[in-house]
Design an enzyme around this catalytic site. Sequence first.
Site, PDB file in Angstrom:
ATOM      1  N   ASP A 234       0.796  -1.231   0.000  1.00 36.45           N
ATOM      2  CA  ASP A 234       0.000   0.000   0.000  1.00 36.45           C
ATOM      3  C   ASP A 234       0.832   1.286   0.000  1.00 36.45           C
ATOM      4  OD1 ASP A 234      -2.118  -1.722   0.086  1.00 36.45           O
ATOM      5  OD2 ASP A 234      -2.697  -1.282   2.142  1.00 36.45           O
TER       6      ASP A 234
ATOM      7  N   GLY B 230      -2.437  -1.994  10.643  1.00 38.09           N
ATOM      8  CA  GLY B 230      -3.525  -2.471   9.803  1.00 38.09           C
ATOM      9  C   GLY B 230      -3.074  -3.517   8.810  1.00 38.09           C
ATOM     10  N   CYS B 231      -2.812  -3.081   7.582  1.00 38.75           N
ATOM     11  CA  CYS B 231      -2.502  -4.026   6.509  1.00 38.75           C
ATOM     12  C   CYS B 231      -1.180  -4.743   6.729  1.00 38.75           C
ATOM     13  CB  CYS B 231      -2.512  -3.307   5.163  1.00 38.75           C
ATOM     14  SG  CYS B 231      -4.140  -2.612   4.749  1.00 38.75           S
ATOM     15  N   VAL B 232      -0.193  -4.073   7.318  1.00 44.12           N
ATOM     16  CA  VAL B 232       1.073  -4.735   7.610  1.00 44.12           C
ATOM     17  C   VAL B 232       0.857  -5.844   8.629  1.00 44.12           C
ATOM     18  CG1 VAL B 232       3.341  -4.451   8.693  1.00 44.12           C
ATOM     19  CG2 VAL B 232       2.579  -2.833   6.946  1.00 44.12           C
TER      20      VAL B 232
ATOM     21  N   SER C 118      -1.127  -8.795   7.285  1.00 48.72           N
ATOM     22  CA  SER C 118      -0.325  -9.595   6.357  1.00 48.72           C
ATOM     23  C   SER C 118       0.730 -10.408   7.098  1.00 48.72           C
ATOM     24  CB  SER C 118       0.335  -8.685   5.317  1.00 48.72           C
ATOM     25  OG  SER C 118      -0.645  -7.960   4.597  1.00 48.72           O
TER      26      SER C 118
END
Length: 229
Positions: free
Chosen positions: A37, A167-169, A172
């Site tokens: 991102d 969040g996305c880190v 994942s």
Amino acid sequence: MAVWGGIVTDEEERRYERAGFGGAGAIGTRPALLIIDVQYRTVGTEPRPYWEAIEEYPTSCGDVGWAAVARIAELLALFREKGFPVLYPHVAPKNVATDAGRLAEKIPSIMGIDAKGYDFVAEVAPQPGDVLLPKKHPSAFFGTPLVSHLIDLRADTLVVTGCTTSGCVRASVTDAFAYNFHVVVPEDAVYDRAPTSHAVNLWDMNGKYADVMPTDAVMDVIGRVETTA
């Protein structure tokens, strides 16, 4: 001092240590770089302090994002030099008619990003041969063919960069750990709009799911991994 020093208390550190958390992982023989991102919507089109950056994109993390981009660029150059895989999980443009759901309820600002906001930041943009993975949800693994690509690339270690740390880190990283990949997080190559959340999530990931270390240390480790055909 670790990035979470002075934020996580000594008592909390003792509790994790007593539980046996924080053991050192290992680096495999075929690392892959995930750049998650790193789009203008998360940093703005130029470095600005947070409160100025969000005037352009409310989802921007501001100048801390640009500081991380500089470290990601160093890692990217090393991975390219050694011929190791680079993958770009990224938020796909939102279709208001079909992509709203719970995301629009929780984060309505994410539904109004213009086309430029979804462009990759030029300093770390993909090149031919890199894997692009548009995603609709936080984890780079959810609803994407990421695992299939990693198997095909023979990757056994993921160096996870980008945003947001909390969040996305994190999503994942936990999924990568669940798939039994070695996971490394360069602490200064990930970013978040909330410094406390950034620090605490790095501490927690280091305790449970990943090896968290400065980018310089990651580059030293990756630089010593032998390149194979």
